[in-house]
Motif scaffolding. Structure first.
Motif, short mmCIF file in Angstrom:
data_model
loop_
_atom_site.label_atom_id
_atom_site.label_comp_id
_atom_site.label_asym_id
_atom_site.label_seq_id
_atom_site.Cartn_x
_atom_site.Cartn_y
_atom_site.Cartn_z
N LEU A 217 -36.36 4.78 10.79
CA LEU A 217 -34.90 4.70 10.85
C LEU A 217 -34.25 4.69 9.47
N ALA A 218 -34.96 4.14 8.48
CA ALA A 218 -34.44 4.08 7.11
C ALA A 218 -35.51 4.62 6.18
N PRO A 219 -35.69 5.94 6.12
CA PRO A 219 -36.76 6.55 5.32
C PRO A 219 -36.76 6.06 3.87
N GLY A 220 -37.96 5.75 3.39
CA GLY A 220 -38.09 5.27 2.02
C GLY A 220 -38.01 3.78 1.87
N PHE A 221 -37.74 3.06 2.97
CA PHE A 221 -37.62 1.60 2.85
C PHE A 221 -38.98 0.95 2.67
N SER A 222 -39.06 0.04 1.73
CA SER A 222 -40.18 -0.89 1.60
C SER A 222 -39.60 -2.14 0.97
N ILE A 223 -40.28 -3.26 1.15
CA ILE A 223 -39.73 -4.51 0.62
C ILE A 223 -39.57 -4.44 -0.89
N THR A 224 -40.56 -3.88 -1.57
CA THR A 224 -40.49 -3.78 -3.02
C THR A 224 -39.38 -2.85 -3.46
N ALA A 225 -39.29 -1.66 -2.83
CA ALA A 225 -38.30 -0.67 -3.22
C ALA A 225 -36.88 -1.16 -2.96
N SER A 226 -36.71 -2.05 -1.98
CA SER A 226 -35.37 -2.51 -1.65
C SER A 226 -34.78 -3.40 -2.72
N PHE A 227 -35.60 -3.78 -3.71
CA PHE A 227 -35.09 -4.58 -4.82
C PHE A 227 -34.98 -3.75 -6.09
N GLY A 228 -34.78 -2.47 -5.90
CA GLY A 228 -34.57 -1.58 -7.03
C GLY A 228 -33.16 -1.71 -7.56
N PRO A 229 -32.79 -0.86 -8.53
CA PRO A 229 -31.45 -0.88 -9.10
C PRO A 229 -30.38 -0.72 -8.02
N ILE A 230 -29.30 -1.44 -8.14
CA ILE A 230 -28.25 -1.45 -7.13
C ILE A 230 -27.76 -0.04 -6.83
N ALA A 231 -27.63 0.80 -7.86
CA ALA A 231 -27.10 2.14 -7.68
C ALA A 231 -27.99 3.01 -6.80
N SER A 232 -29.28 2.69 -6.73
CA SER A 232 -30.21 3.53 -5.98
C SER A 232 -30.62 2.94 -4.64
N VAL A 233 -30.17 1.74 -4.32
CA VAL A 233 -30.54 1.09 -3.07
C VAL A 233 -29.51 1.45 -2.00
N SER A 234 -29.97 1.94 -0.87
CA SER A 234 -29.06 2.36 0.19
C SER A 234 -28.48 1.16 0.92
N VAL A 235 -27.41 1.43 1.67
CA VAL A 235 -26.79 0.39 2.49
C VAL A 235 -27.80 -0.12 3.50
N ALA A 236 -28.59 0.80 4.08
CA ALA A 236 -29.58 0.40 5.08
C ALA A 236 -30.60 -0.57 4.50
N ALA A 237 -31.09 -0.28 3.28
CA ALA A 237 -32.07 -1.15 2.65
C ALA A 237 -31.48 -2.53 2.38
#
Length: 319
Positions: free
Chosen positions: A205-225
């Motif tokens: 449902l949210a391609p690319g989501f992982s717990i680690t990746a969801s704490f990336g730079p604010i500009a690159s984190v999606s609303v879904a993450a």
């Protein structure tokens, strides 16, 4: 009358907006369930490795493999492919990165899964683990090191029946080794299944989501993450609150803050270079049958095991 209708058209949600809100509501619910299960099952590679090495209790470690099998079965049922947003690194980077990830996880005293659980228990110092991860990913975003590296995916070929048989065999094995030492077999089974299935659904449902990746730079984190992460921590918190003496707010010391931040930096660096933290390796890489994920996960676990064997560990399950 025409002015009234025009005004009302701006108030009444369009089918497209209703679909978006429905999508966000679904992933929010799944994120909450994921966090709840992580906390309730005391899911952590450090705890599992300590029980295996120091106490000769392999049940919790087998449960991690079981979790990966649940994720693979979820992908098979949904007819989806596990996808890594960035392809696997060469062995020159992957091998030392897996070792760095293991060192950081050992210093932290908990993997990414366990850190979510500890935060839900009220141990605020683990927020600085994610701050360390964020720092690494933010610095990487400034240089865009992996900008041109293509995504990696692999179609599953084992089939639903074979995966189901393999999963039942893993559960039976864990039951066999835990009859005399584990009293939470049913709870751990439900937790592993829930984490595996919800992680797969969220990846679809949210391609690319992982717990680690969801704490990336604010500009690159999606609303879904962002929605998933917030609800995941909320689920972990509620799970702890529902357990007797499960939640106790603990303010961190300066030493603890420095330790978790440093550990988070190492964990973030390892996850960046593999790429993927233990969550991505277990729930995306292994279900995809990627040998790079298997190698990285084995090196990661071996590093934690050596450090636990040599230096010991105070990590322990909280439920």
């Amino acid at each position: 009358m025409s002015e009234f209708l025009t005004h009302m058209s701006g108030i009444v949600p369009s089918p497209a907006s209703l679909e978006i809100w429905g999508h966000l509501t679904l992933i929010a619910a799944l994120g909450f369930v994921l966090g709840f299960a992580m906390n309730r099952g005391s899911i952590c590679t450090v705890i599992a490795t300590k029980e295996l090495v120091s106490e000769r209790r392999p049940a919790r470690f087998i449960a991690l493999v079981e979790c990966a099998a649940w994720a693979a079965l979820g992908y098979e049922i949904l007819k989806a492919e596990p996808i890594m947003e960035v392809g696997w690194s060469s062995l020159v980077f992957l091998i030392p990165a897996a070792i760095i990830l293991g060192i950081g996880t050992y210093i932290n005293g908990s993997c990414v899964f366990g850190s979510v659980g500890h935060l839900g228990n009220g141990e605020i110092e683990f927020a600085f683990t994610f701050l360390g991860i964020y720092m690494v990913l933010y610095i990487e975003s400034l240089f865009d090191v992996f900008a041109d590296q293509p995504a990696a995916s692999a179609p599953l070929s084992l089939g639903t029946l074979l995966l189901s048989v393999a999963l039942m065999a893993i559960v039976a094995l864990r039951f066999g080794v835990s009859r005399r030492s584990e009293s939470n077999f049913r709870r751990l089974t439900l937790a592993m299944g829930t984490v595996g299935v919800t992680s797969t659904a969220l990846a679809v449902l949210a391609p690319g989501f992982s717990i680690t990746a969801s704490f990336g730079p604010i500009a690159s984190v999606s609303v879904a993450a962002t929605v998933i992460s917030v609800c995941m921590f909320g689920g972990s918190l509620i799970s702890a609150r529902l357990r007797k003496h499960g939640f106790k707010l603990k303010w961190p010391t300066i030493k603890a803050v420095a330790k978790r931040t440093f550990a988070g930096i190492l964990m973030g660096l390892g996850a960046l270079l593999i790429p993927g933290g233990n969550d991505a390796l277990l729930l995306i890489g292994l279900p995809a049958g990627a040998w790079q994920a298997a190698l990285a996960y084995m090196l990661f676990v071996a590093t934690v095991a050596v450090l636990v064997g040599r230096l010991g560990s105070v990590a322990k399950a909280w439920s």
